[in-house]
Design a protein around this motif. Structure first.
Motif, mmCIF file in Angstrom:
data_model
loop_
_atom_site.group_PDB
_atom_site.id
_atom_site.type_symbol
_atom_site.label_atom_id
_atom_site.label_comp_id
_atom_site.label_asym_id
_atom_site.label_seq_id
_atom_site.Cartn_x
_atom_site.Cartn_y
_atom_site.Cartn_z
ATOM 1 N N UNK B 73 0.820 -1.219 0.000
ATOM 2 C CA UNK B 73 0.000 0.000 0.000
ATOM 3 C C UNK B 73 0.850 1.263 0.000
ATOM 4 N N UNK B 74 1.982 1.168 0.718
ATOM 5 C CA UNK B 74 2.882 2.308 0.778
ATOM 6 C C UNK B 74 4.259 1.830 0.354
ATOM 7 N N UNK B 75 4.957 2.640 -0.445
ATOM 8 C CA UNK B 75 6.293 2.282 -0.884
ATOM 9 C C UNK B 75 7.271 3.310 -0.350
ATOM 10 N N UNK B 76 8.214 2.843 0.471
ATOM 11 C CA UNK B 76 9.225 3.730 1.034
ATOM 12 C C UNK B 76 10.538 3.395 0.348
ATOM 13 N N UNK B 77 10.905 4.246 -0.592
ATOM 14 C CA UNK B 77 12.003 3.939 -1.503
ATOM 15 C C UNK B 77 13.339 4.469 -0.992
ATOM 16 N N UNK B 78 14.417 4.010 -1.600
ATOM 17 C CA UNK B 78 15.736 4.530 -1.246
ATOM 18 C C UNK B 78 16.150 5.634 -2.206
ATOM 19 N N UNK B 79 15.281 5.972 -3.135
ATOM 20 C CA UNK B 79 15.590 7.049 -4.077
ATOM 21 C C UNK B 79 14.302 7.813 -4.391
ATOM 22 N N UNK B 80 14.406 8.782 -5.289
ATOM 23 C CA UNK B 80 13.181 9.477 -5.694
ATOM 24 C C UNK B 80 12.778 9.049 -7.107
ATOM 25 N N UNK B 81 13.753 8.441 -7.821
ATOM 26 C CA UNK B 81 13.521 8.024 -9.211
ATOM 27 C C UNK B 81 12.447 6.943 -9.296
ATOM 28 N N UNK B 82 12.575 5.947 -8.427
ATOM 29 C CA UNK B 82 11.677 4.789 -8.525
ATOM 30 C C UNK B 82 10.217 5.141 -8.206
ATOM 31 N N UNK B 83 9.957 5.880 -7.121
ATOM 32 C CA UNK B 83 8.562 6.284 -6.890
ATOM 33 C C UNK B 83 8.006 7.087 -8.067
ATOM 34 N N UNK B 84 8.891 7.922 -8.676
ATOM 35 C CA UNK B 84 8.451 8.727 -9.816
ATOM 36 C C UNK B 84 8.050 7.827 -10.976
ATOM 37 N N UNK B 85 8.865 6.776 -11.173
ATOM 38 C CA UNK B 85 8.545 5.833 -12.252
ATOM 39 C C UNK B 85 7.187 5.175 -12.010
ATOM 40 N N UNK B 86 6.924 4.874 -10.754
ATOM 41 C CA UNK B 86 5.633 4.254 -10.416
ATOM 42 C C UNK B 86 4.482 5.221 -10.669
ATOM 43 N N UNK B 87 4.743 6.501 -10.357
ATOM 44 C CA UNK B 87 3.721 7.510 -10.609
ATOM 45 C C UNK B 87 3.451 7.600 -12.109
ATOM 46 N N UNK B 88 4.549 7.625 -12.889
ATOM 47 C CA UNK B 88 4.395 7.712 -14.344
ATOM 48 C C UNK B 88 3.661 6.506 -14.907
ATOM 49 N N UNK B 90 1.361 5.102 -13.518
ATOM 50 C CA UNK B 90 0.011 5.171 -12.934
ATOM 51 C C UNK B 90 -0.207 4.084 -11.874
ATOM 52 N N UNK B 91 0.883 3.735 -11.197
ATOM 53 C CA UNK B 91 0.726 2.739 -10.145
ATOM 54 C C UNK B 91 0.858 3.364 -8.765
ATOM 55 N N UNK B 92 1.177 4.679 -8.755
ATOM 56 C CA UNK B 92 1.271 5.385 -7.475
ATOM 57 C C UNK B 92 0.628 6.760 -7.632
ATOM 58 N N UNK B 93 0.225 7.331 -6.527
ATOM 59 C CA UNK B 93 -0.468 8.616 -6.538
ATOM 60 C C UNK B 93 0.534 9.766 -6.565
ATOM 61 N N UNK B 94 0.477 10.577 -7.653
ATOM 62 C CA UNK B 94 1.470 11.626 -7.869
ATOM 63 C C UNK B 94 1.565 12.592 -6.688
ATOM 64 N N UNK B 95 0.413 13.057 -6.186
ATOM 65 C CA UNK B 95 0.461 14.103 -5.165
ATOM 66 C C UNK B 95 0.861 13.578 -3.785
ATOM 67 N N UNK B 96 1.062 12.251 -3.683
ATOM 68 C CA UNK B 96 1.433 11.711 -2.375
ATOM 69 C C UNK B 96 2.942 11.586 -2.194
ATOM 70 N N UNK B 97 3.696 11.755 -3.309
ATOM 71 C CA UNK B 97 5.134 11.535 -3.217
ATOM 72 C C UNK B 97 5.837 12.668 -2.469
ATOM 73 N N UNK B 98 6.697 12.307 -1.512
ATOM 74 C CA UNK B 98 7.472 13.330 -0.805
ATOM 75 C C UNK B 98 8.777 12.723 -0.285
ATOM 76 N N UNK B 99 9.741 13.603 -0.030
ATOM 77 C CA UNK B 99 11.033 13.146 0.486
ATOM 78 C C UNK B 99 10.959 13.054 2.006
#
Lengths: 226, 259
Positions: B73-88, B90-99
Motif C-alpha cells: 500500500x505504501x512504498x518507502x524507496x531509497x531514491x526518488x527516481x523509482x517512486x516517480x517511475x511508479x507515478x508515471x 500510474x501505479x502510485x499517486x502523484x500528489x502523495x510523493x514526498x522526500x
C-alpha cells in the motif's frame, strides 16, 4: 542477444560445474562405498549430514559458509594461516560451496548403485585373485554405471542451478563469481528483461536436454533405485 | 506544532471509517530504512492503533514486485527516481510523493581504527575487498561509484569490488569481515548519533548527489485511510526525530499545509 559478460558467466558456470562434479566423484565414490557397506553406528548420522543440503535453504548454507570461511571463522583462520587467504568472493570459495551443496546429488545415486550390487560377483572376482582396485574398476564401476551417470548429470546440473549460496558468498564479481544464475538475477533486477530472457530461456532448454539425456541413457540399463 | 499534528492525525483517523481502526498497512521499504521504520512502526501503532506489515528489499526489486501486482500500500524507496517511475506508470499517486529523508553514505569497517576520518584508506588501497551495493540497482551503490570517479580511483578499485545485491547484504559482507571495508548507509552503522562498532568515514555531502529518499502511496491503496495516515505520520515530528537519530538528513521544513 548474449553480451560478452553473459558469455563469460556461461563459461564460468561450465567451469564451476565441471570441476565440482570431478571433485565430487573423487570424494563421493569412497564415501558412497563406505555408506553402502558400513554397519557402524555412524551410518545414519553420516547419511543425514550428506543429505542436509537437500533440505536446507541455500541461504542457510550460504550464511554459515560466509561466517566459517570468513576471516573471523575457524576455516577462514585456517586458510589464512596456510597463506591461502580467505575463500569468500573467490572462485575456489564457490567451488568449496558447490561441493557441499551438490554432495547428496552425487553420493546418493552412487550409494544406491553400490547397495544394489550382487556381492557374489565381487567375491568371484576376489577368488580369481583380482586386486581390490582391479575388482573395483573391472566389476563394480561397470555394474554401477547408471548410478555414476546419474550422479554426474545431477551433480553438474545442480551446480549450474545454484543461486542462493553463490549470491551470499560470491560478491557478484565478473569472471570470478558471477555465474549464469546471478547474471540472470542482475538482468532482471536492472529490468533488462530481453537479456534475461536469452539466458533464462537457455537455462530451461539446457536443463531439459540434460534430464532428457539422463532418462534416455538410463532407460534399458537395469536401473538401481535412485 | 507537535500537538497540532497529533490532533490533525487523531482527527484524520477519527473521521475515517470504523474499519480503519486497528488496520494493517502493507509497507514495502528499501533495506536501508528497515530499522528506523521498525522504530517508527511502534510509535505509529501507539498513535493510531494501526500495525505495519513491513517487507524489506532492494528498491529495484520492490519496484518489479509492485509492477507485478504485489499487495503493498505504501512504498518507502531509497531514491526518488523509482517512486516517480511508479507515478508515471500510474501505479502510485502523484500528489502523495514526498522526500522523507536524505540518505548518508559511510565508508565503514568492522575493525576499529581501520577507516580514518578522511577516507584516505581508499587511496592507499591496502585491502583485498571493498563491498558496495549493486550500482545498477541500489542508489547507495551508484553513489559509491560516483565517489570513486571523483577520487580518480575507479580503475584501481574495480578489481577489488564485491557487490551485495542490496545495502543489507553489503553490510553483512563488511560486518563478517569478509570485505575489509565497504560503503554502507550511515543509518546501518549509527544509532542515536553514535557509531555502533568499528570505524567509519562519513562521506562529505558535497561528494555525491543527495540521496533523497521518497515515499509514495500506491494506487491500489488510494482509498486506504490507514496508509494515508502512515504517510502523514512519516512527515510528522515524532517520526522525523527517529529518522534523524539513525543518521539521515532531514528534508527542509516546508510550511505545514493548512487544511
Amino acid at each position: 542477444m548474449l553480451s560478452a559478460s553473459d558469455w563469460s558467466s556461461i563459461w564460468l558456470t561450465f567451469k564451476l560445474a565441471s570441476l565440482t562434479t570431478l571433485i565430487l566423484l573423487l570424494i563421493g565414490t569412497p564415501l558412497a562405498w563406505h555408506l553402502a557397506h558400513t554397519r557402524r553406528w555412524w551410518k545414519a548420522p553420516l547419511s543425514a549430514v550428506v543429505a542436509l543440503p537437500i533440505v536446507l535453504p541455500p541461504t542457510v548454507l550460504g550464511f554459515y559458509l560466509l561466517i566459517t570461511l570468513g576471516p573471523k571463522g575457524p576455516i577462514g583462520q585456517l586458510t589464512h594461516s596456510l597463506g591461502l587467504g580467505t575463500l569468500p568472493f573467490t572462485f575456489s570459495g564457490l567451488l568449496v560451496a558447490s561441493v557441499f551443496y551438490s554432495l547428496p546429488f552425487v553420493v546418493q545415486p552412487i550409494q544406491n548403485a553400490f547397495e544394489a550390487l550382487d556381492m557374489r560377483l565381487l567375491e568371484a572376482s576376489r577368488t580369481l585373485r583380482a586386486k581390490p582396485m582391479d575388482t573395483f574398476f573391472s566389476v563394480v564401476v561397470p555394474l554401477a554405471r547408471p548410478g555414476f551417470l546419474t550422479a554426474c548429470i545431477l551433480g553438474f546440473a545442480h551446480t549450474v542451478g545454484e543461486f542462493g549460496v553463490v549470491l551470499m558468498i560470491g560478491g557478484n564479481i565478473p569472471d570470478k563469481t558471477r555465474v549464469v544464475s546471478v547474471q540472470i538475477y542482475d538482468h532482471v533486477e536492472s529490468m533488462e528483461y530481453a537479456q534475461a530472457h536469452w539466458l533464462a530461456g537457455g537455462m530451461v532448454v539446457f536443463s531439459f536436454i540434460v534430464l532428457l539425456l539422463m532418462y534416455t541413457l538410463n532407460r534399458g540399463i537395469r536401473m538401481s533405485k535412485i | 506544532m507537535k500537538l497540532f499534528k497529533q490532533t490533525l492525525l487523531a482527527v484524520a483517523i477519527a473521521c475515517s471509517t470504523a474499519s480503519a481502526w486497528a488496520d494493517e498497512v502493507q509497507v514495502a521499504v528499501a533495506s536501508n530504512f528497515t530499522k528506523p521504520l521498525e522504530a517508527i512502526a511502534e510509535k505509529f501503532k501507539a498513535a493510531s492503533g494501526h500495525d505495519l506489515k513491513i517487507s524489506a528489499g532492494a528498491t529495484g526489486k520492490l519496484y518489479a514486485q509492485i509492477e507485478n501486482g504485489a499487495p503493498f500500500e505504501v512504498f518507502i524507496s531509497a531514491d526518488s527516481k523509482t517512486p516517480k517511475k511508479l507515478v508515471e506508470a500510474k501505479m502510485a499517486e502523484a500528489d502523495s510523493q514526498f522526500t522523507y529523508a536524505f540518505g548518508k553514505l559511510a565508508l565503514w569497517s568492522s575493525t576499529e581504527g581501520y577507516v580514518d576520518d578522511k577516507g584516505e584508506v581508499l587511496t592507499k588501497g591496502d585491502f583485498k575487498h571493498l563491498a558496495i551495493a549493486n550500482p545498477k540497482t541500489a542508489p547507495y551503490g551508484e553513489a559509491a561509484m560516483g565517489i570513486f570517479g571523483k577520487l580518480g580511483i575507479t580503475d584501481t578499485i574495480t578489481p577489488k569490488l564485491v557487490t551485495g545485491e542490496n545495502i543489507t547484504q553489503t553490510y553483512d559482507f563488511v560486518s563478517t569481515g569478509n570485505a575489509e571495508l565497504g560503503f554502507v548507509a550511515l543509518s546501518q552503522v549509527q544509532k542515536e548519533g553514535k557509531l555502533k562498532s568499528g570505524s567509519a568515514w562519513v562521506v562529505p555531502q558535497d561528494m555525491y548527489t543527495p540521496l533523497s529518499q521518497d515515499a509514495v502511496l500506491l494506487s491500489s491503496a488510494k482509498d486506504s485511510a490507514s496508509a494515508k495516515a502512515l504517510l502523514e505520520f512519516l512527515k510528522g515530528e515524532e517520526a522525523q526525530t527517529v529518522i534523524s537519530s539513525y543518521g539521515y538528513g532531514l528534508p527542509e521544513k516546508t510550511a505545514t499545509k493548512e487544511k
